[in-house]
Design a protein around this motif. Structure first.
Motif, mmCIF file in Angstrom:
data_model
loop_
_atom_site.group_PDB
_atom_site.id
_atom_site.type_symbol
_atom_site.label_atom_id
_atom_site.label_comp_id
_atom_site.label_asym_id
_atom_site.label_seq_id
_atom_site.Cartn_x
_atom_site.Cartn_y
_atom_site.Cartn_z
ATOM 1 N N GLY A 86 0.788 -8.809 -2.684
ATOM 2 C CA GLY A 86 1.815 -8.344 -1.825
ATOM 3 C C GLY A 86 1.544 -7.451 -0.540
ATOM 4 N N ASP A 87 2.537 -7.477 0.229
ATOM 5 C CA ASP A 87 2.261 -6.584 1.331
ATOM 6 C C ASP A 87 2.322 -4.855 1.060
ATOM 7 O OD1 ASP A 87 2.403 -8.962 2.673
ATOM 8 O OD2 ASP A 87 4.647 -8.719 3.105
ATOM 9 N N ASP A 88 2.872 -4.649 0.043
ATOM 10 C CA ASP A 88 3.113 -3.158 -0.157
ATOM 11 C C ASP A 88 2.160 -2.722 -1.398
ATOM 12 O OD1 ASP A 88 4.020 -0.497 -0.186
ATOM 13 O OD2 ASP A 88 5.327 -0.742 -1.894
ATOM 14 N N ALA A 89 1.073 -3.612 -1.554
ATOM 15 C CA ALA A 89 -0.140 -3.211 -2.553
ATOM 16 C C ALA A 89 -0.549 -2.022 -2.616
ATOM 17 C CB ALA A 89 -0.893 -4.647 -2.624
ATOM 18 N N HIS A 90 -1.159 -1.759 -1.292
ATOM 19 C CA HIS A 90 -1.705 -0.346 -1.060
ATOM 20 C C HIS A 90 -0.892 0.768 -1.562
ATOM 21 C CE1 HIS A 90 -5.195 -1.954 0.721
ATOM 22 N NE2 HIS A 90 -5.611 -0.653 1.326
ATOM 23 N N GLY A 91 0.492 0.618 -0.829
ATOM 24 C CA GLY A 91 1.265 1.705 -1.497
ATOM 25 C C GLY A 91 1.770 1.884 -2.832
ATOM 26 N N LYS A 92 1.968 0.712 -3.238
ATOM 27 C CA LYS A 92 2.398 0.570 -4.664
ATOM 28 C C LYS A 92 1.276 0.912 -5.524
ATOM 29 C CE LYS A 92 4.608 -3.070 -5.486
ATOM 30 N NZ LYS A 92 5.100 -4.343 -5.622
ATOM 31 N N SER A 93 0.188 0.598 -5.439
ATOM 32 C CA SER A 93 -0.909 0.884 -6.321
ATOM 33 C C SER A 93 -1.257 2.562 -6.100
ATOM 34 C CB SER A 93 -2.337 0.379 -6.159
ATOM 35 O OG SER A 93 -2.843 0.609 -4.568
ATOM 36 N N ALA A 94 -1.232 3.206 -5.104
ATOM 37 C CA ALA A 94 -1.516 4.612 -4.793
ATOM 38 C C ALA A 94 -0.221 5.394 -5.518
ATOM 39 C CB ALA A 94 -1.616 4.913 -3.433
ATOM 40 N N ARG A 95 0.973 4.912 -5.380
ATOM 41 C CA ARG A 95 2.029 5.666 -5.961
ATOM 42 C C ARG A 95 2.001 5.557 -7.473
ATOM 43 N NH1 ARG A 95 5.532 3.137 -3.022
ATOM 44 N NH2 ARG A 95 5.958 1.531 -4.233
ATOM 45 N N GLU A 96 1.638 4.450 -8.174
ATOM 46 C CA GLU A 96 1.332 4.456 -9.547
ATOM 47 C C GLU A 96 0.505 5.367 -10.292
ATOM 48 O OE1 GLU A 96 2.457 1.422 -13.099
ATOM 49 O OE2 GLU A 96 1.275 0.514 -11.427
ATOM 50 N N TYR A 97 -0.710 5.290 -9.144
ATOM 51 C CA TYR A 97 -1.959 5.995 -9.598
ATOM 52 C C TYR A 97 -1.424 7.393 -9.680
ATOM 53 C CZ TYR A 97 -6.609 8.020 -9.496
ATOM 54 O OH TYR A 97 -7.772 8.545 -10.043
ATOM 55 N N PRO A 133 -13.345 -5.849 -5.248
ATOM 56 C CA PRO A 133 -14.069 -7.063 -5.477
ATOM 57 C C PRO A 133 -13.133 -8.306 -5.685
ATOM 58 C CG PRO A 133 -14.135 -5.813 -7.578
ATOM 59 C CD PRO A 133 -13.804 -4.871 -6.537
ATOM 60 N N PHE A 134 -11.713 -7.858 -5.830
ATOM 61 C CA PHE A 134 -10.804 -8.938 -5.892
ATOM 62 C C PHE A 134 -10.132 -9.372 -4.816
ATOM 63 C CE2 PHE A 134 -11.486 -6.527 -10.089
ATOM 64 C CZ PHE A 134 -11.938 -7.398 -10.891
ATOM 65 N N GLY A 135 -10.319 -8.467 -3.642
ATOM 66 C CA GLY A 135 -9.534 -8.563 -2.658
ATOM 67 C C GLY A 135 -8.190 -8.065 -2.477
ATOM 68 N N GLN A 136 -7.797 -7.296 -3.349
ATOM 69 C CA GLN A 136 -6.472 -6.707 -3.756
ATOM 70 C C GLN A 136 -6.688 -5.355 -4.313
ATOM 71 O OE1 GLN A 136 -4.851 -9.868 -6.155
ATOM 72 N NE2 GLN A 136 -3.548 -10.346 -4.415
ATOM 73 N N PRO A 137 -5.948 -4.434 -4.147
ATOM 74 C CA PRO A 137 -5.878 -3.095 -4.743
ATOM 75 C C PRO A 137 -5.514 -3.198 -6.469
ATOM 76 C CG PRO A 137 -4.359 -3.018 -2.740
ATOM 77 C CD PRO A 137 -4.795 -4.408 -3.105
ATOM 78 N N PHE A 138 -6.180 -2.312 -6.980
ATOM 79 C CA PHE A 138 -6.194 -2.265 -8.614
ATOM 80 C C PHE A 138 -6.271 -0.907 -9.067
ATOM 81 C CE2 PHE A 138 -10.734 -3.296 -7.878
ATOM 82 C CZ PHE A 138 -11.447 -2.539 -8.966
#
Length: 295
Positions: free
Chosen positions: A64-75, A100-105
Motif C-alpha cells: 500500500g501507499d502508506d507502507a513506509h509510514g506504517k512499517s516505521a510506526r509499528e517498528y 528484496p521484496f520491493g516493499q517495506p518489512f
C-alpha cells in the motif's frame, strides 16, 4: 516462488545479522495475507557446526501507499512498548529502502500461542471471567504507560490544550467524509463537532486503535502478548476503549459491552466520562471504513 522468496530472505538475513555466523533461513511459510500486511513465519539458524542456534521469527511485509509510514510506526512503537515492559514481540529489523521484496518489512520475534478470541468465548464461565480481567488489565496497562516517549511531534500534546487531540481526530475524519460523501454520515459528524467543547482530554495515553482479542496471543505459560501495532498512537484513551467496546458487542453480543466497561473501570479505579461521544465516533469510523471498502 516460495523458494525464490526464501532465497532472497536468506541473502538479506546474512547481511542484516553480521554478528551471526553461517546464517541460513529455512521453513518460510505464509501465515496470513491481508489489507494491513502479509505475514510469514520462518526459522533462522546461525553459529558454528555443533553449536547452531535456531530462532523462530516473523516476517511482516507491508503493502500500500502508506507502507513506509506504517512499517516505521509499528517498528518504533513496538520497540518503545517492549522497552517499557509492555508485552509485545521484540522487533529486530526494519527494512524500508533496500527490501528484496520491493516493499517495506519487519522481522520480529515469533510468539508461540493461541489467539485469545476463540479461547475466551469458547471457555466455561469461570475461565471467561479470568480472561475478561486479563483483557482489561492489558488495556488499562497500555493507557497508563508514560505516553511522552511515544510522541515525535509534541504539538498536539504539549500546548496545554485539552481539546487538541480531539480536534486532531475530528480533522482526520474530514478527508474520508469528503472522499465518500454519504449523506447519512453528515448529521453524525456535525453532532460530534457540536459537542466538542464538552469532551476535554486531561491525560493523553498510548493507544492501540484496534484492541480486540484477535490481536492478543495466549502463551502456554499463561502470559499474553499484544500484536498488530500499525496504528499505535498517542491520543485520548476513550477512542481506544470505545472501538474495543464496539467490536466486542457487535461480534459477541451487547452483554459484553457492559461487562468489559465495568471491568475496565474497576481496574482503572475511575468512571469513564462522556463515553457516548467516543462510541458515536467509533460507529462513524466503522461505517466509514465499510463504505470505503465497498466503494
Amino acid at each position: 516462488m516460495r523458494d525464490d522468496m526464501q532465497g532472497r530472505l536468506d541473502s538479506y538475513c546474512a547481511r542484516a545479522f553480521p554478528a551471526r555466523q553461517r546464517v541460513r533461513v529455512s521453513g518460510l511459510a505464509e501465515i496470513s495475507a491481508g489489507w494491513e500486511s502479509d505475514m510469514y513465519s520462518f526459522a533462522i539458524e546461525s553459529g558454528p557446526a555443533g553449536a547452531r542456534q535456531c530462532d523462530e521469527l516473523i516476517l511482516r511485509i507491508y503493502p500500500g501507499d502508506d507502507a513506509h509510514g506504517k512499517s516505521a510506526r509499528e517498528y518504533r512503537g513496538m520497540g518503545l512498548l517492549h522497552g517499557a515492559g509492555y508485552p509485545v514481540p521484540e522487533v529486530l529489523v526494519l527494512e524500508r529502502d533496500d527490501s528484496p521484496f520491493g516493499q517495506p518489512f519487519l522481522i520480529m520475534e515469533r510468539i508461540s500461542g493461541q489467539q485469545m478470541w476463540p479461547v475466551w468465548f469458547g471457555s466455561p464461565e469461570e475461565q471467561q471471567k479470568e480472561l475478561l480481567t486479563l483483557f482489561c488489565q492489558l488495556l488499562v496497562q497500555l493507557h497508563t504507560l508514560d505516553w511522552r516517549p511515544f510522541v515525535q511531534d509534541m504539538t498536539p500534546c504539549d500546548a496545554g490544550d485539552p481539546y487538541a487531540l480531539l480536534d486532531r481526530e475530528l480533522g482526520r475524519m474530514r478527508p474520508y467524509q469528503e472522499r465518500f460523501p454519504i449523506p447519512g454520515f453528515v448529521p453524525v459528524a456535525e453532532w460530534l463537532v457540536e459537542r466538542r467543547d464538552l469532551i476535554p482530554c486531561e491525560q493523553p495515553s498510548v493507544i492501540h486503535w484496534d484492541y480486540h482479542p484477535g490481536n492478543i496471543l495466549l502463551c502456554d505459560d499463561g502470559a499474553a502478548v499484544v500484536v498488530d501495532w500499525t496504528q499505535v498512537d498517542v491520543s485520548d484513551s476513550r477512542f481506544d476503549l470505545a472501538w474495543t467496546l464496539l467490536l466486542l458487542s457487535t461480534y459477541e453480543g451487547e452483554v459484553w459491552h457492559k461487562r468489559i466497561l465495568h471491568e475496565y473501570e474497576r481496574l482503572a479505579g475511575a468512571t469513564v466520562e462522556q463515553l457516548a461521544f467516543f462510541e458515536v465516533f467509533a460507529c462513524l469510523k466503522r461505517l466509514g471504513s465499510i463504505a470505503a471498502s465497498l466503494t
